[in-house]
Scaffold this active site. Sequence first.
Site, short mmCIF file in Angstrom:
data_model
loop_
_atom_site.label_atom_id
_atom_site.label_comp_id
_atom_site.label_asym_id
_atom_site.label_seq_id
_atom_site.Cartn_x
_atom_site.Cartn_y
_atom_site.Cartn_z
N GLY A 24 -84.15 -63.64 3.34
CA GLY A 24 -84.75 -64.36 4.47
C GLY A 24 -83.76 -65.33 5.10
N TYR A 51 -89.24 -48.47 -5.37
CA TYR A 51 -89.85 -49.52 -4.55
C TYR A 51 -91.38 -49.37 -4.56
CZ TYR A 51 -91.65 -51.65 -0.29
OH TYR A 51 -92.42 -52.35 0.60
N LYS A 90 -94.40 -51.79 -6.35
CA LYS A 90 -95.53 -52.37 -5.61
C LYS A 90 -96.86 -51.90 -6.20
CE LYS A 90 -93.67 -54.74 -2.11
NZ LYS A 90 -94.13 -56.01 -1.53
N ASN A 130 -95.68 -48.44 9.00
CA ASN A 130 -94.36 -48.85 9.52
C ASN A 130 -94.47 -50.06 10.44
OD1 ASN A 130 -94.09 -46.02 8.54
ND2 ASN A 130 -91.97 -46.39 9.16
N1 UDP Z 1 -84.99 -42.56 10.42
C1 UDP Z 1 -83.99 -41.85 11.09
N2 UDP Z 1 -82.78 -42.45 11.28
C2 UDP Z 1 -82.51 -43.71 10.85
C3 UDP Z 1 -83.53 -44.44 10.18
C4 UDP Z 1 -84.76 -43.83 9.98
O1 UDP Z 1 -84.19 -40.70 11.48
O2 UDP Z 1 -81.37 -44.17 11.04
C5 UDP Z 1 -86.30 -41.92 10.21
C6 UDP Z 1 -86.70 -41.83 8.75
O3 UDP Z 1 -86.23 -40.64 8.17
C7 UDP Z 1 -88.22 -41.86 8.85
C8 UDP Z 1 -88.49 -42.70 10.10
O4 UDP Z 1 -87.27 -42.72 10.81
O5 UDP Z 1 -88.72 -40.57 9.08
C9 UDP Z 1 -88.89 -44.10 9.76
O6 UDP Z 1 -87.96 -44.62 8.84
P1 UDP Z 1 -87.92 -46.15 8.42
O7 UDP Z 1 -86.77 -46.33 7.48
O8 UDP Z 1 -87.95 -46.99 9.65
O9 UDP Z 1 -89.30 -46.39 7.67
P2 UDP Z 1 -89.99 -45.62 6.43
O10 UDP Z 1 -90.94 -44.63 7.04
O11 UDP Z 1 -88.92 -44.99 5.61
O12 UDP Z 1 -90.71 -46.70 5.73
#
Ligand code: UDP
Length: 319
Positions: free
Chosen positions: A36, A138, A142, A167
């Site tokens: 943070g 992770y 949780k 998300n």
């Molecule tokens: N993603 C992507 N490129 C990136 C980061 C994320 O294509 O550089 C995709 C990832 O594979 C997922 C979606 O975006 O399908 C959301 O990813 P994020 O890490 O934001 O959140 P998550 O769903 O993993 O919690």
Amino acid sequence: MRLLVTGGAGYVGSVCAARLVESGHEVTVVDDLSTGHADAVPAGTRFVQGDIGEVAGTLLAEGFDGVLHFAAKSLVGESMVDPAKYWQGNVVTSLKLLDAIKEHGTPRLVFSSTAATYGEPKEVPIQETAPTSPTNTYGASKLAIDHAMTSYAAAHGLAAVSLRYFNVAGAYGQFGERHATETHLIPLVLQVALGQREQIQVFGDDWPTEDGTCVRDYIHVVDLADAHLLALEHATAGEHRIFNLGNGTGFSVQQVIETCRTVTGHPIPAKISPRRAGDPAVLIAASDRAREDLGWKPQRADLAGIVADAWEFTKARTN
Ligand code: UDP
């Protein structure tokens, strides 16, 4: 209420602390500033820098009406290569917090849980009754805390609520997402728009979805924060209640990038890359339970609006 907010210098914690202060609550933020930022702690709160496991007992002895527990390690990839950081930092620390809550008779606990507790869903949208089978450390850490809360609620009369975030995106004025190691899609895409990154990698275009890219349920951080205020009001002694928080609508990675192009006016080059390990194809929340039981109504479900708020925040930070 007199409230202790752990992790109130982080993204979701700072937005929630700000909303709590605006609603007239008396807020103490505790954060070790490992991820943070001191300048993200909202005005009008009292700030204590420290490790929650160490300082929770002393703080709760002052007498609090509730704890909102945001402080956590939250990088999926890191959790697979350094699991101890997650079992210690999330589970052990939270158990110490729960013991302090028990010892000092703090009546309420609202916890930041996650959609990652479900793992690869068998059915979409995901209900709270879906099986929990996390695919990463992770999510497992949780889920372990969720289980501990169930036991403490039953045995010690704690009013416990776990909120399972999908998300989270967007920003609330000066409070937004600023991770040293950024892994989330929207902030990364906005870094491309700002010229801080050449292109965005799209992790796979061969998923079983309409355009072949992964689908997620993006929720505005303010809608999420407001669910915490409702959870505090509705928490019931001796019960552990679990709520999913999402808008119930999925957007593909391609749709998110396209929305960012429209909002920022930047071409945002994208490159199809290999799939990222551990990514489920589609994660969409069924959040009827939060709507019905908490009276929660997301006000900012529009993806372009979510991205626009994140964009304003991102631009302001680089000026
Ligand atoms: N993603 C992507 N490129 C990136 C980061 C994320 O294509 O550089 C995709 C990832 O594979 C997922 C979606 O975006 O399908 C959301 O990813 P994020 O890490 O934001 O959140 P998550 O769903 O993993 O919690």
